[in-house]
Design a protein around this motif. Structure first.
Motif, PDB file in Angstrom:
ATOM      1  N   ASP A 565      -6.511  48.021 -39.950  1.00 47.69           N
ATOM      2  CA  ASP A 565      -6.021  49.395 -39.878  1.00 47.69           C
ATOM      3  C   ASP A 565      -5.899  49.773 -38.398  1.00 47.69           C
ATOM      4  OD1 ASP A 565      -5.427  52.059 -40.006  1.00 47.69           O
ATOM      5  OD2 ASP A 565      -7.058  52.592 -41.377  1.00 47.69           O
ATOM      6  N   TYR A 566      -4.677  49.754 -37.888  1.00 49.27           N
ATOM      7  CA  TYR A 566      -4.462  49.991 -36.455  1.00 49.27           C
ATOM      8  C   TYR A 566      -4.821  51.418 -36.047  1.00 49.27           C
ATOM      9  CZ  TYR A 566      -1.999  45.526 -36.636  1.00 49.27           C
ATOM     10  OH  TYR A 566      -1.687  44.200 -36.802  1.00 49.27           O
ATOM     11  N   ARG A 567      -4.869  52.322 -37.008  1.00 50.85           N
ATOM     12  CA  ARG A 567      -5.213  53.712 -36.673  1.00 50.85           C
ATOM     13  C   ARG A 567      -6.654  53.833 -36.203  1.00 50.85           C
ATOM     14  NH1 ARG A 567      -3.470  56.185 -42.335  1.00 50.85           N
ATOM     15  NH2 ARG A 567      -4.654  54.303 -42.896  1.00 50.85           N
ATOM     16  N   LYS A 568      -7.480  52.855 -36.577  1.00 54.98           N
ATOM     17  CA  LYS A 568      -8.889  52.893 -36.184  1.00 54.98           C
ATOM     18  C   LYS A 568      -9.140  52.319 -34.790  1.00 54.98           C
ATOM     19  CE  LYS A 568     -10.667  52.685 -40.918  1.00 54.98           C
ATOM     20  NZ  LYS A 568     -11.488  51.910 -41.882  1.00 54.98           N
ATOM     21  N   ILE A 569      -8.105  51.706 -34.195  1.00 54.03           N
ATOM     22  CA  ILE A 569      -8.272  51.115 -32.857  1.00 54.03           C
ATOM     23  C   ILE A 569      -7.830  52.176 -31.847  1.00 54.03           C
ATOM     24  CG2 ILE A 569      -7.781  49.108 -31.411  1.00 54.03           C
ATOM     25  CD1 ILE A 569      -6.860  47.622 -33.876  1.00 54.03           C
ATOM     26  N   GLN A 570      -8.786  52.986 -31.420  1.00 54.12           N
ATOM     27  CA  GLN A 570      -8.474  54.174 -30.627  1.00 54.12           C
ATOM     28  C   GLN A 570      -7.859  53.857 -29.272  1.00 54.12           C
ATOM     29  OE1 GLN A 570      -8.666  57.243 -31.869  1.00 54.12           O
ATOM     30  NE2 GLN A 570      -9.300  56.275 -33.795  1.00 54.12           N
ATOM     31  N   SER A 571      -8.166  52.698 -28.694  1.00 53.04           N
ATOM     32  CA  SER A 571      -7.703  52.393 -27.336  1.00 53.04           C
ATOM     33  C   SER A 571      -6.242  51.971 -27.286  1.00 53.04           C
ATOM     34  CB  SER A 571      -8.568  51.273 -26.733  1.00 53.04           C
ATOM     35  OG  SER A 571      -9.922  51.668 -26.699  1.00 53.04           O
ATOM     36  N   LEU A 572      -5.621  51.673 -28.431  1.00 52.80           N
ATOM     37  CA  LEU A 572      -4.203  51.304 -28.432  1.00 52.80           C
ATOM     38  C   LEU A 572      -3.345  52.489 -27.995  1.00 52.80           C
ATOM     39  CD1 LEU A 572      -3.871  49.384 -31.837  1.00 52.80           C
ATOM     40  CD2 LEU A 572      -3.771  48.372 -29.545  1.00 52.80           C
ATOM     41  N   SER A 573      -2.228  52.194 -27.334  1.00 48.84           N
ATOM     42  CA  SER A 573      -1.296  53.264 -27.002  1.00 48.84           C
ATOM     43  C   SER A 573      -0.690  53.813 -28.289  1.00 48.84           C
ATOM     44  CB  SER A 573      -0.181  52.729 -26.101  1.00 48.84           C
ATOM     45  OG  SER A 573       0.639  51.816 -26.810  1.00 48.84           O
ATOM     46  N   SER A 574      -0.181  55.022 -28.227  1.00 53.64           N
ATOM     47  CA  SER A 574       0.409  55.640 -29.428  1.00 53.64           C
ATOM     48  C   SER A 574       1.588  54.819 -29.939  1.00 53.64           C
ATOM     49  CB  SER A 574       0.869  57.067 -29.113  1.00 53.64           C
ATOM     50  OG  SER A 574      -0.234  57.872 -28.772  1.00 53.64           O
ATOM     51  N   GLU A 575       2.441  54.347 -29.021  1.00 48.38           N
ATOM     52  CA  GLU A 575       3.601  53.551 -29.430  1.00 48.38           C
ATOM     53  C   GLU A 575       3.163  52.199 -29.984  1.00 48.38           C
ATOM     54  OE1 GLU A 575       7.936  51.953 -27.790  1.00 48.38           O
ATOM     55  OE2 GLU A 575       6.438  52.665 -26.359  1.00 48.38           O
ATOM     56  N   GLY A 576       2.178  51.586 -29.315  1.00 49.51           N
ATOM     57  CA  GLY A 576       1.683  50.300 -29.794  1.00 49.51           C
ATOM     58  C   GLY A 576       1.117  50.406 -31.200  1.00 49.51           C
ATOM     59  N   ARG A 577       0.335  51.469 -31.457  1.00 52.81           N
ATOM     60  CA  ARG A 577      -0.252  51.664 -32.782  1.00 52.81           C
ATOM     61  C   ARG A 577       0.850  51.880 -33.829  1.00 52.81           C
ATOM     62  NH1 ARG A 577      -2.925  55.777 -31.561  1.00 52.81           N
ATOM     63  NH2 ARG A 577      -4.768  54.675 -30.821  1.00 52.81           N
ATOM     64  N   GLU A 578       1.872  52.667 -33.465  1.00 55.99           N
ATOM     65  CA  GLU A 578       2.975  52.937 -34.389  1.00 55.99           C
ATOM     66  C   GLU A 578       3.742  51.652 -34.720  1.00 55.99           C
ATOM     67  OE1 GLU A 578       7.354  55.073 -34.244  1.00 55.99           O
ATOM     68  OE2 GLU A 578       5.798  55.744 -32.835  1.00 55.99           O
ATOM     69  N   LYS A 579       4.074  50.859 -33.705  1.00 57.54           N
ATOM     70  CA  LYS A 579       4.860  49.644 -33.934  1.00 57.54           C
ATOM     71  C   LYS A 579       4.050  48.591 -34.686  1.00 57.54           C
ATOM     72  CE  LYS A 579       8.700  50.885 -31.910  1.00 57.54           C
ATOM     73  NZ  LYS A 579       9.164  50.276 -30.655  1.00 57.54           N
ATOM     74  N   LEU A 580       2.791  48.435 -34.383  1.00 58.37           N
ATOM     75  CA  LEU A 580       1.960  47.451 -35.081  1.00 58.37           C
ATOM     76  C   LEU A 580       1.783  47.829 -36.551  1.00 58.37           C
ATOM     77  CD1 LEU A 580      -0.727  46.877 -32.305  1.00 58.37           C
ATOM     78  CD2 LEU A 580       0.875  45.149 -33.154  1.00 58.37           C
ATOM     79  N   THR A 581       1.666  49.110 -36.828  1.00 55.60           N
ATOM     80  CA  THR A 581       1.540  49.575 -38.212  1.00 55.60           C
ATOM     81  C   THR A 581       2.840  49.334 -38.977  1.00 55.60           C
ATOM     82  OG1 THR A 581      -0.066  51.264 -37.567  1.00 55.60           O
ATOM     83  CG2 THR A 581       1.068  51.578 -39.668  1.00 55.60           C
ATOM     84  N   LYS A 582       3.968  49.521 -38.296  1.00 56.68           N
ATOM     85  CA  LYS A 582       5.273  49.368 -38.945  1.00 56.68           C
ATOM     86  C   LYS A 582       5.603  47.911 -39.235  1.00 56.68           C
ATOM     87  CE  LYS A 582      10.191  50.411 -38.234  1.00 56.68           C
ATOM     88  NZ  LYS A 582      11.183  51.090 -37.356  1.00 56.68           N
ATOM     89  N   PHE A 583       5.369  47.013 -38.258  1.00 51.77           N
ATOM     90  CA  PHE A 583       5.815  45.626 -38.397  1.00 51.77           C
ATOM     91  C   PHE A 583       4.741  44.685 -38.943  1.00 51.77           C
ATOM     92  CE2 PHE A 583       8.733  47.332 -35.151  1.00 51.77           C
ATOM     93  CZ  PHE A 583       9.943  47.008 -35.746  1.00 51.77           C
ATOM     94  N   ARG A 584       3.473  45.082 -38.893  1.00 55.99           N
ATOM     95  CA  ARG A 584       2.392  44.271 -39.454  1.00 55.99           C
ATOM     96  C   ARG A 584       2.492  42.798 -39.038  1.00 55.99           C
ATOM     97  NH1 ARG A 584      -1.427  47.582 -40.853  1.00 55.99           N
ATOM     98  NH2 ARG A 584      -2.364  45.785 -41.885  1.00 55.99           N
ATOM     99  N   PRO A 585       2.415  42.462 -37.739  1.00 52.68           N
ATOM    100  CA  PRO A 585       2.532  41.064 -37.303  1.00 52.68           C
ATOM    101  C   PRO A 585       1.399  40.216 -37.862  1.00 52.68           C
ATOM    102  CG  PRO A 585       1.687  42.428 -35.523  1.00 52.68           C
ATOM    103  CD  PRO A 585       2.119  43.365 -36.607  1.00 52.68           C
ATOM    104  N   ARG A 586       1.707  38.954 -38.152  1.00 47.74           N
ATOM    105  CA  ARG A 586       0.711  38.055 -38.730  1.00 47.74           C
ATOM    106  C   ARG A 586      -0.140  37.375 -37.665  1.00 47.74           C
ATOM    107  NH1 ARG A 586       2.307  32.607 -38.983  1.00 47.74           N
ATOM    108  NH2 ARG A 586       1.053  32.284 -40.865  1.00 47.74           N
ATOM    109  N   SER A 587       0.314  37.397 -36.390  1.00 45.47           N
ATOM    110  CA  SER A 587      -0.431  36.724 -35.322  1.00 45.47           C
ATOM    111  C   SER A 587      -0.261  37.484 -34.018  1.00 45.47           C
ATOM    112  CB  SER A 587       0.073  35.291 -35.147  1.00 45.47           C
ATOM    113  OG  SER A 587       1.395  35.297 -34.622  1.00 45.47           O
ATOM    114  N   LEU A 588      -1.097  37.161 -33.038  1.00 45.24           N
ATOM    115  CA  LEU A 588      -0.964  37.773 -31.713  1.00 45.24           C
ATOM    116  C   LEU A 588       0.360  37.380 -31.080  1.00 45.24           C
ATOM    117  CD1 LEU A 588      -4.575  37.379 -30.294  1.00 45.24           C
ATOM    118  CD2 LEU A 588      -3.425  39.500 -30.908  1.00 45.24           C
ATOM    119  N   GLY A 589       0.836  36.177 -31.398  1.00 42.77           N
ATOM    120  CA  GLY A 589       2.134  35.757 -30.874  1.00 42.77           C
ATOM    121  C   GLY A 589       3.248  36.657 -31.365  1.00 42.77           C
ATOM    122  N   GLN A 590       3.252  36.967 -32.642  1.00 43.49           N
ATOM    123  CA  GLN A 590       4.265  37.880 -33.174  1.00 43.49           C
ATOM    124  C   GLN A 590       4.105  39.277 -32.579  1.00 43.49           C
ATOM    125  OE1 GLN A 590       4.353  37.941 -37.460  1.00 43.49           O
ATOM    126  NE2 GLN A 590       5.771  36.219 -37.539  1.00 43.49           N
TER     127      GLN A 590
END
Length: 610
Positions: A565-590
């Motif tokens: 749940d990226y919403r719980k990672i408070q240190s992420l930037s707002s855009e980073g949290r939004e994009k990670l939630t939207k695309f749900r990457p399977r790896s750090l590479g993605q």
């Protein structure tokens, strides 16, 4: 035959649907391909051509994995050429001009040969979903067909609207109806849709062209097939080129006030890299001319495709514009150009396997994922068919990565980056394109195709023997002394492997010392000789890309828990949290390839996972 229960149902008979249905049935699943009209299966909606830059590599990869497109293209091809030959082997891209009647004929013939595959002419009105899982489909007359997986390959037919000037008609292709309800039924269960646009040029009568004012465009002297299983292909036609001019542009501008592109009647984004002629005239106003290719559409048709003149301008403007072009002064339009606007599903809603994130067992492939081109559609269809079977069996999906195939680049770009305009494959999209060449597609992918049951054991054995001969040949060439005599008589002597690093040196031009030579099994195999010459000449570059691939795979192997749940990672930037939630990457590479996810976001995410 129409049964009431299938394992997998494929909706749509375009290039994605052909590959999906073929793969599914040949892997052992009882499969139905449902299309609006059976006789239109495999129809070449736009240009009757297969391949081209990067697209040709996709076709070779489809063939290496046991798909259909390469074989159908070879048997229906009427002109063949390899593009990019003035550059390195990473750019060599096969292309064929195809007979628009023969391609669908052979495609339909092939599908009818496959056991366990039923072809059904009907319209699918609804995809039935229960608790987030596919249950079947409902046809327009109310019939219900149950299944465990659906592969949606509807192309440009979802709420398709065609435009020529101020005229609008309902349909996904000229003289064909559209699917009006399917995208709406999926929106009702939470899917996001948007609109895209593509277009096609007018077709003109071949006898109305003054060929003496045009330049001939020949196929290759020694044409090469796409498929390793095709023995040979032949060039049977000549294409021609001509150019628009300032008078052409002035005529076209007279129709801008009636163009659906400029009046806002078309809201969908068009293909950036294949724009309409009016878009080219508008965007490149300082350019005095644009090249056009006059390509015959078949051996037994009078129709000539005006490649480069895609348009939705009024028909009278199309006619006047064409007649201002050298060679086309007396041309007769057989079919006017038009644009088609249609629904698509932004592909961030898909997993890399092409299965929906929202509905288990629902796969999507082709233009409904925002791509353009027959080849991109066929590649998606093949992988969707394979992964629908893997899902049916309860097995892990087959995911090709970016270092393994252009197909891997395509699916990764779609599922991770998504698209808001028609996506087209280019060699520049592949970071490791020197490793993803046309000539080694079989080495990279045939073993996998054999394991899936899509490639015959004999062909797998042939590729294994080829790889064995390449390894043996390299060992011998590194050991044997040889000479090379240049055109000016200069003699170079060194290890044979080192001499091959000189530009233009071919293995067959080397003279080995002390009567030594390579065995006939290597010398008589042109595919093995080609591999050895490329491996020597580009050894340094290939070694560097292999090191880069190893680093890439380290990042790809660092998996992100699916339930995070990226919403719980408070240190992420707002855009980073939004994009990670939207695309749900399977790896750090993605995650690293998602626009808006910063290096800081990646570091924070890595620490959080640990």
């Amino acid at each position: 035959m129409v049964r009431r229960q299938y394992d997998i149902i494929v909706i749509g008979g375009g290039h994605a649907g052909i590959e999906a249905a073929s793969a599914s049935a040949r892997m052992g699943c009882l499969t139905a391909l449902i299309t609006l009209e059976l006789e239109t299966i495999g129809r070449l909606s736009c240009n009757p051509a297969i391949g081209g830059m990067a697209k040709g590599q996709l076709v070779c990869e489809i063939d290496a994995m046991g798909g259909e497109m390469a074989k159908i293209a070879d048997i229906s091809g009427i002109q063949f050429k390899t593009l990019g030959t003035k550059k390195g082997p990473a750019m060599w891209s096969p292309r064929s001009q195809n007979d628009k009647d023969l391609y669908p004929f052979y495609a339909q013939q092939r599908l009818r040969e496959i056991q366990g595959l039923d072809l059904i002419e009907a319209s699918v009105e609804d995809i039935l979903i229960d608790k987030g899982v596919i249950k079947g489909v409902r046809l327009e007359k109310g019939d219900f067909l149950s299944c465990r997986a659906v592969i949606l390959c509807a192309g440009t037919f979802l709420c398709g609207r065609m435009y020529t000037g101020e005229d609008q008609t309902v349909g996904g292709r000229i003289e064909e109806r559209s699917a009006e309800y399917l995208s709406g039924s999926l929106r009702n269960v939470g899917f996001e849709t948007a609109r895209l646009k593509t277009g096609t040029p007018p077709r003109i009568h071949r006898d109305s062209i003054n060929y003496s004012s045009c330049e001939k465009d020949f196929g290759d002297e020694n044409p090469q097939p796409f498929s390793r299983s095709s023995k040979e292909v032949q060039n049977q036609i000549i294409c021609y080129t001509t150019w628009t001019n300032t008078q052409t542009h002035q005529i076209l501008e007279q129709g801008f006030d009636r163009s659906p592109m400029f009046t806002g009647r078309i809201s969908g984004s068009g293909p950036r890299y294949c724009p309409s002629i009016e878009d080219k005239v508008f965007r490149f106003a300082d350019k005095s001319g644009h090249m056009l290719f006059l390509e015959p559409e078949g051996l037994n048709t009078d129709s000539v495709y005006v490649n480069g003149f895609s348009t939705s301008l009024p028909e009278d403007i199309q006619a006047m514009g064409l007649k201002s072009i050298p060679g086309l002064e007396e041309c007769k339009i057989i079919r006017k150009g038009y644009a088609v606007e249609y629904d698509y599903f932004p592909p961030h809603q898909l997993l890399p396997s092409l299965e929906s994130r929202r509905v288990g067992g629902l796969f999507m492939a082709g233009q409904i994922n925002g791509t353009s081109g027959y080849e991109e559609a066929a590649a998606q269809g093949l992988m969707a068919g394979i992964n629908a079977v893997m899902s049916f069996r309860g097995e892990n999906p087959i995911i090709l990565d970016r270092s393994q195939a252009y197909i891997g680049v395509l699916l990764d770009d779609l599922s991770v980056l998504s698209t808001t305009e028609p996506y087209r494959m280019f060699t520049s999209r592949a970071e490791y394109r020197l490793l993803l060449r046309r000539d080694n597609a079989d080495i990279r992918l045939t073993e996998l195709g054999g394991n899936l049951g899509l490639v015959e054991p004999r062909q797998v054995g042939r590729v294994r023997e080829k790889m064995k001969l390449v390894r043996e040949g390299e060992l011998l060439l590194r050991k044997l002394n040889a000479q090379y005599i240049g055109g000016d008589g200069t003699v170079w002597a060194d290890k044979a492997w080192t001499l091959l690093k000189r530009s233009g040196v071919q293995l067959t031009s080397l003279v080995f010392s002390d009567g030594e030579n390579l065995p006939d099994s290597i010398l008589n195999d042109h595919e093995v000789l080609e591999q050895l010459e490329i491996a020597s000449l580009y050894e340094g570059y290939i070694d560097r890309q292999v090191r880069e691939v190893n680093q890439f795979k380290e990042q790809e192997e660092k998996l992100i828990p699916s339930e995070i749940d990226y919403r719980k990672i408070q240190s992420l930037s707002s855009e980073g949290r939004e994009k990670l939630t939207k695309f749900r990457p399977r790896s750090l590479g993605q995650a690293s390839r998602i626009s808006g996810v910063s290096r800081s976001d990646l570091s924070i995410l890595m620490l959080y996972i640990k």
